[in-house]
Design an enzyme around this catalytic site. Structure first.
Site, PDB file in Angstrom:
ATOM      1  CG  ASN A   1      18.028 -17.609 -34.852  1.00  0.00           C
ATOM      2  OD1 ASN A   1      18.729 -18.113 -35.714  1.00  0.00           O
ATOM      3  ND2 ASN A   1      16.924 -18.188 -34.412  1.00  0.00           N
TER       4      ASN A   1
ATOM      5  CB  CYS B   1      18.972 -24.832 -42.419  1.00  0.00           C
ATOM      6  SG  CYS B   1      18.211 -23.208 -42.243  1.00  0.00           S
TER       7      CYS B   1
END
Length: 237
Positions: free
Chosen positions: A23, A117
């Site tokens: 991230n 996602c």
């Protein structure tokens, strides 16, 4: 498997190598596009998202070269196209960070709506609300979003402390005129890491890691060397 039985009472010992944070990497790599110069990023995780964002940057005209499996050299000194097409962007959700990077440097960004996602609805309305507050004009067309305009500092209140919106606005505001305040900002460690990376390129940022981040706009950013933080989720598991 019906059940998992754990017999405790034994002391754990040893060492584990923790990868760079995914991230953090997917925000720092687009941020490097903003630099007039070459940046070297170390300790990157060897994952598909990193390869995909590099492919997108190359499709836009930038140069990405892996020195080894975890070290990447990014050269966008000669500039890149402000358009990121659907084929590249649809492979990963974090490609929306290109909006802030491109709008900040080129005052225009044309990015297809992101893929990635599927974990429920994850709109980018807070990103666009903040960009509008900075002075960008927002238009939707053919499954994508186009933003343009000269950015000027503003006070932006996020309806929710979105990590993505905080990081995207952080990038855009870095090269805006004047001072920007992001209120109700997200506080995750990856935000602190991105702010530190931008600062190493010449940005002027304070308050990252708190609910209020202040950015004093600068005229340009230069290349740098950086090692994103390690992945806290991987370390925990």
């Amino acid at each position: 498997m019906d059940k998992l039985v754990v017999k405790g009472g034994k002391r754990l010992k040893g060492e584990v190598t923790v990868s760079g944070a995914k991230n953090a990497a997917v925000a720092v790599i687009p941020a490097a596009v903003m630099a007039t110069g070459v940046s070297v990023l170390e300790n990157l995780p060897a994952i598909e998202d990193v390869r995909n964002i590099c492919h997108t940057i190359e499709e836009m005209g930038g140069k990405c070269r892996f020195i080894d499996e975890h070290t990447l050299e990014i050269d966008c000194n000669e500039g890149v196209n402000y358009k990121a097409d659907f084929e590249s962007v649809s492979k990963m959700r974090a490609s929306y960070y290109l909006i802030g990077a491109l709008l900040g440097r080129y005052k225009k960004a044309e990015v297809s709506m992101p893929g990635g996602c599927a974990i429920g609805q994850r709109p980018i309305d807070q990103h666009l609300k903040g960009m509008s507050a900075l002075g960008a004009k927002v238009a939707f067309d053919h499954g994508g979003v186009t933003l343009s305009g000269r950015l000027r500092g503003a006070t932006i209140y996020l309806d929710m402390p979105s990590v993505g919106a905080t990081e995207n606005l952080l990038m855009a505001a870095t090269l805006a005129e004047g001072t920007t305040r992001i209120e109700n900002a997200a506080k995750e460690p990856e935000i602190v890491d991105l702010a530190a990376f931008l600062t190493s390129m010449g940005a002027r940022i304070s308050g990252a890691g708190t609910s209020t981040i202040t950015i004093e706009g600068v005229n340009s950013l230069h290349g740098t060397s950086w090692q994103p933080i390690s992945d806290r989720i991987e370390a925990g598991t």
